[in-house]
Scaffold this active site. Sequence first.
Site, short mmCIF file in Angstrom:
data_model
loop_
_atom_site.label_atom_id
_atom_site.label_comp_id
_atom_site.label_asym_id
_atom_site.label_seq_id
_atom_site.Cartn_x
_atom_site.Cartn_y
_atom_site.Cartn_z
N ASP A 123 4.77 69.92 7.26
CA ASP A 123 5.26 70.18 8.61
C ASP A 123 6.02 71.50 8.52
O ASP A 123 6.40 71.94 7.42
CB ASP A 123 6.17 69.04 9.07
CG ASP A 123 6.78 69.28 10.43
OD1 ASP A 123 6.09 69.85 11.30
OD2 ASP A 123 7.96 68.94 10.61
N ASP A 176 8.71 73.05 11.20
CA ASP A 176 10.10 73.01 11.65
C ASP A 176 10.87 71.90 10.96
O ASP A 176 10.41 70.76 10.87
CB ASP A 176 10.16 72.82 13.17
CG ASP A 176 9.59 73.99 13.93
OD1 ASP A 176 9.81 75.14 13.49
OD2 ASP A 176 8.91 73.77 14.95
N ASP A 186 9.42 65.63 8.79
CA ASP A 186 10.72 65.12 9.23
C ASP A 186 10.66 64.37 10.55
O ASP A 186 11.47 63.49 10.80
CB ASP A 186 11.72 66.28 9.37
CG ASP A 186 11.41 67.12 10.60
OD1 ASP A 186 12.11 66.97 11.63
OD2 ASP A 186 10.46 67.91 10.56
#
Length: 245
Positions: free
Chosen positions: A9, A11, A179
């Site tokens: 991922d 960000d 996240d």
Amino acid sequence: MAKIVILFDFDRTLIDGDSDNWVVTEMGLTEIFHQLRFTLPWNRLMDRMMMELQSQGRSIDDIKSCLKKMPIDSHIIEAIKSAKSSGCDLKIVSDANQFFIEKILEHHDLVDCFSEIYTNPTSLDDNGNLRILPYHSDALPPHSCNLCPSNLCKGLVMDHLRASSSNDQIPRRFIYLGDGGGDFCPTLKLRECDFVMPRTNYPLWKKISDNPLLIKAEVKEWSSAEEQQRILLQLVSTITKEEDS
């Protein structure tokens, strides 16, 4: 030997912050962003922010300059380069957008480390303004996943990667780092031989903690860039040794 595929991922995983929020804050869009925050889906909201920049006379070069200031922790940079040099196939699966991701990676000399970037595409309109589009085009039937936003189902990306490797002579083993809540769907697609690395106390970690019986992959949580680097490279080393033995 298995081929190790590492899926990042972007960000709050590859970078510590959020690239969309960075541009909104650094380019003075906070007020109008909060005015529109709950009136549009996030993807369309960010496209609207790009149009707002146009109306203020800001150029695409101004956006590039802003993105160049976005930091990437040195431990993450070292981990990416080390994993790449070890023969891993690195990819990004992100609900950010192509332009933001590529410009940040280019500035840190990392863009060539990644074989593919699955994210919301961008284009320039007839006036040279940046537009942000959904990964799943509005022209296509909507995906049926209720875990993901309408513009991007990361689980479908994982299905695509799995299908594309079905005829490989060398099996693939996946390491997924994320996240957010949108990272839970692809996590459910991982197998017992794979690994998921959720960021501690973030939505993905919480979903995994609440639904441990749904997760087949081995879970390796991390809370800092240094810890992410250490765990990721340990996994690469462990998988390599297992497959060589």
